[in-house]
Scaffold this motif. Structure first.
Motif, mmCIF file in Angstrom:
data_model
loop_
_atom_site.group_PDB
_atom_site.id
_atom_site.type_symbol
_atom_site.label_atom_id
_atom_site.label_comp_id
_atom_site.label_asym_id
_atom_site.label_seq_id
_atom_site.Cartn_x
_atom_site.Cartn_y
_atom_site.Cartn_z
ATOM 1 N N ASP A 1 0.823 -1.208 0.000
ATOM 2 C CA ASP A 1 0.000 0.000 0.000
ATOM 3 C C ASP A 1 0.863 1.266 0.000
ATOM 4 O OD1 ASP A 1 -2.438 -1.276 -0.174
ATOM 5 O OD2 ASP A 1 -2.769 -1.305 1.993
ATOM 6 N N SER A 2 2.008 1.218 0.663
ATOM 7 C CA SER A 2 2.914 2.372 0.654
ATOM 8 C C SER A 2 3.534 2.562 -0.728
ATOM 9 C CB SER A 2 4.015 2.201 1.701
ATOM 10 O OG SER A 2 3.459 2.213 2.994
ATOM 11 N N VAL A 3 3.853 1.462 -1.405
ATOM 12 C CA VAL A 3 4.380 1.556 -2.771
ATOM 13 C C VAL A 3 3.318 2.161 -3.682
ATOM 14 C CG1 VAL A 3 5.191 0.236 -4.768
ATOM 15 C CG2 VAL A 3 6.027 -0.326 -2.472
ATOM 16 N N ARG A 4 2.074 1.735 -3.513
ATOM 17 C CA ARG A 4 0.978 2.311 -4.316
ATOM 18 C C ARG A 4 0.896 3.820 -4.105
ATOM 19 N NH1 ARG A 4 -1.507 -2.508 -2.438
ATOM 20 N NH2 ARG A 4 -1.935 -3.928 -4.168
ATOM 21 N N PHE A 5 0.999 4.251 -2.853
ATOM 22 C CA PHE A 5 0.935 5.680 -2.525
ATOM 23 C C PHE A 5 2.101 6.439 -3.162
ATOM 24 C CE2 PHE A 5 2.232 9.200 0.231
ATOM 25 C CZ PHE A 5 1.083 9.968 0.212
ATOM 26 N N CYS A 6 3.304 5.876 -3.070
ATOM 27 C CA CYS A 6 4.503 6.548 -3.568
ATOM 28 C C CYS A 6 4.594 6.551 -5.096
ATOM 29 C CB CYS A 6 5.762 5.875 -3.008
ATOM 30 S SG CYS A 6 5.942 6.036 -1.226
ATOM 31 N N PHE A 7 3.992 5.566 -5.743
ATOM 32 C CA PHE A 7 4.126 5.407 -7.192
ATOM 33 C C PHE A 7 3.692 6.654 -7.954
ATOM 34 C CE2 PHE A 7 2.715 3.778 -11.360
ATOM 35 C CZ PHE A 7 3.892 3.165 -11.782
ATOM 36 N N GLU A 8 2.536 7.175 -7.630
ATOM 37 C CA GLU A 8 2.032 8.363 -8.324
ATOM 38 C C GLU A 8 2.964 9.562 -8.118
ATOM 39 O OE1 GLU A 8 -1.921 11.213 -8.370
ATOM 40 O OE2 GLU A 8 -2.129 9.147 -7.681
ATOM 41 N N LEU A 9 3.471 9.720 -6.908
ATOM 42 C CA LEU A 9 4.375 10.835 -6.608
ATOM 43 C C LEU A 9 5.681 10.719 -7.390
ATOM 44 C CD1 LEU A 9 4.005 10.889 -2.720
ATOM 45 C CD2 LEU A 9 2.942 12.451 -4.351
ATOM 46 N N VAL A 10 6.254 9.524 -7.410
ATOM 47 C CA VAL A 10 7.545 9.307 -8.059
ATOM 48 C C VAL A 10 7.419 9.410 -9.585
ATOM 49 C CG1 VAL A 10 9.376 7.601 -8.433
ATOM 50 C CG2 VAL A 10 8.437 7.943 -6.151
ATOM 51 N N CYS A 11 6.265 9.028 -10.119
ATOM 52 C CA CYS A 11 6.064 9.032 -11.573
ATOM 53 C C CYS A 11 5.752 10.413 -12.142
ATOM 54 C CB CYS A 11 4.941 8.074 -11.948
ATOM 55 S SG CYS A 11 5.373 6.352 -11.704
ATOM 56 N N ALA A 12 5.374 11.355 -11.295
ATOM 57 C CA ALA A 12 5.005 12.695 -11.768
ATOM 58 C C ALA A 12 6.131 13.304 -12.603
ATOM 59 C CB ALA A 12 4.679 13.595 -10.577
ATOM 60 N N GLY A 13 5.769 13.794 -13.786
ATOM 61 C CA GLY A 13 6.739 14.447 -14.659
ATOM 62 C C GLY A 13 7.614 13.494 -15.459
ATOM 63 N N THR A 14 7.312 12.196 -15.410
ATOM 64 C CA THR A 14 8.079 11.199 -16.165
ATOM 65 C C THR A 14 7.152 10.524 -17.179
ATOM 66 O OG1 THR A 14 7.633 9.217 -14.837
ATOM 67 C CG2 THR A 14 9.363 10.719 -14.035
ATOM 68 N N PRO A 15 7.705 9.733 -18.093
ATOM 69 C CA PRO A 15 6.848 8.991 -19.024
ATOM 70 C C PRO A 15 5.931 7.962 -18.331
ATOM 71 C CG PRO A 15 9.070 9.138 -19.905
ATOM 72 C CD PRO A 15 9.124 9.648 -18.498
ATOM 73 N N LEU A 16 6.126 7.736 -17.045
ATOM 74 C CA LEU A 16 5.253 6.829 -16.302
ATOM 75 C C LEU A 16 4.059 7.543 -15.672
ATOM 76 C CD1 LEU A 16 8.246 5.346 -16.019
ATOM 77 C CD2 LEU A 16 6.896 3.886 -14.557
ATOM 78 N N GLU A 17 4.027 8.846 -15.770
ATOM 79 C CA GLU A 17 2.920 9.591 -15.158
ATOM 80 C C GLU A 17 1.592 9.090 -15.714
ATOM 81 O OE1 GLU A 17 1.644 14.164 -14.046
ATOM 82 O OE2 GLU A 17 3.274 13.832 -15.464
ATOM 83 N N GLY A 18 0.676 8.749 -14.812
ATOM 84 C CA GLY A 18 -0.640 8.248 -15.199
ATOM 85 C C GLY A 18 -0.684 6.745 -15.436
ATOM 86 N N ALA A 19 0.438 6.067 -15.342
ATOM 87 C CA ALA A 19 0.464 4.612 -15.555
ATOM 88 C C ALA A 19 -0.304 3.895 -14.447
ATOM 89 C CB ALA A 19 1.904 4.103 -15.603
ATOM 90 N N ALA A 20 -0.982 2.836 -14.825
ATOM 91 C CA ALA A 20 -1.674 2.006 -13.843
ATOM 92 C C ALA A 20 -0.645 1.109 -13.155
ATOM 93 C CB ALA A 20 -2.733 1.158 -14.528
ATOM 94 N N LEU A 21 -0.837 0.876 -11.874
ATOM 95 C CA LEU A 21 0.053 0.012 -11.106
ATOM 96 C C LEU A 21 -0.741 -1.170 -10.570
ATOM 97 C CD1 LEU A 21 2.775 -0.597 -9.712
ATOM 98 C CD2 LEU A 21 1.966 0.805 -7.794
ATOM 99 N N HIS A 22 -0.245 -2.370 -10.846
ATOM 100 C CA HIS A 22 -0.858 -3.601 -10.349
ATOM 101 C C HIS A 22 0.178 -4.326 -9.501
ATOM 102 C CE1 HIS A 22 -4.021 -2.890 -13.272
ATOM 103 N NE2 HIS A 22 -3.049 -2.659 -14.138
ATOM 104 N N ILE A 23 -0.224 -4.720 -8.307
ATOM 105 C CA ILE A 23 0.702 -5.410 -7.402
ATOM 106 C C ILE A 23 0.093 -6.733 -6.977
ATOM 107 C CG2 ILE A 23 1.891 -5.337 -5.177
ATOM 108 C CD1 ILE A 23 1.936 -2.292 -5.390
ATOM 109 N N SER A 24 0.835 -7.815 -7.189
ATOM 110 C CA SER A 24 0.429 -9.104 -6.631
ATOM 111 C C SER A 24 1.286 -9.344 -5.388
ATOM 112 C CB SER A 24 0.603 -10.234 -7.640
ATOM 113 O OG SER A 24 1.960 -10.431 -7.945
ATOM 114 N N GLU A 25 0.701 -9.983 -4.396
ATOM 115 C CA GLU A 25 1.377 -10.201 -3.118
ATOM 116 C C GLU A 25 1.359 -11.679 -2.747
ATOM 117 O OE1 GLU A 25 0.611 -7.024 -0.049
ATOM 118 O OE2 GLU A 25 -1.096 -6.676 -1.394
ATOM 119 N N PRO A 26 2.287 -12.457 -3.327
ATOM 120 C CA PRO A 26 2.307 -13.887 -2.993
ATOM 121 C C PRO A 26 2.688 -14.117 -1.539
ATOM 122 C CG PRO A 26 4.228 -13.299 -4.306
ATOM 123 C CD PRO A 26 3.346 -12.085 -4.251
#
Length: 109
Positions: free
Chosen positions: A39-64
């Motif tokens: 959940d922390s990675v999900r929160f940080c992803f949008e912040l870290v991606c801002a201004g990069t070609p990843l901005e707006g990318a969907a993030l999917h996380i599986s947790e085995p």
């Protein structure tokens, strides 16, 4: 919060391989025993991606979940908590899964 630096490293790794190509989707695998809070990675992803070609990318996380092998009794068992004990009581175990942290796929335009 080490998840911020982990997320930054994930994004940098993706950018090293995709350059300026627009990224639409990122899939990660974060094992439940990795010590990384998804959940922390999900929160940080949008912040870290801002201004990069990843901005707006969907993030999917599986947790085995975790799996381990007991060197004492020979059993293979599931583990969902960080205390490495076999049901037989032995702490002499080998972790098989659950500590993963990997990029499993990246979708670009």
């Amino acid at each position: 919060m080490h998840e911020l630096s982990i997320t930054r490293s994930v994004v940098e790794t993706i950018l090293e391989r995709t350059g300026e190509t627009k990224v639409l989707d990122v899939s990660l695998e974060i094992g439940k025993l990795s010590g990384v809070v998804a959940d922390s990675v999900r929160f940080c992803f949008e912040l870290v991606c801002a201004g990069t070609p990843l901005e707006g990318a969907a993030l999917h996380i599986s947790e085995p979940g975790g799996r381990a092998h007991c060197r004492t009794c020979g059993e293979e068992f599931t583990m969902d908590d960080l205390i490495p004990l076999c049901p037989c009581g032995s702490a002499d175990i080998e972790m098989l899964t659950g500590r993963e942290l990997r990029i499993t796929s990246v979708e670009v335009v």
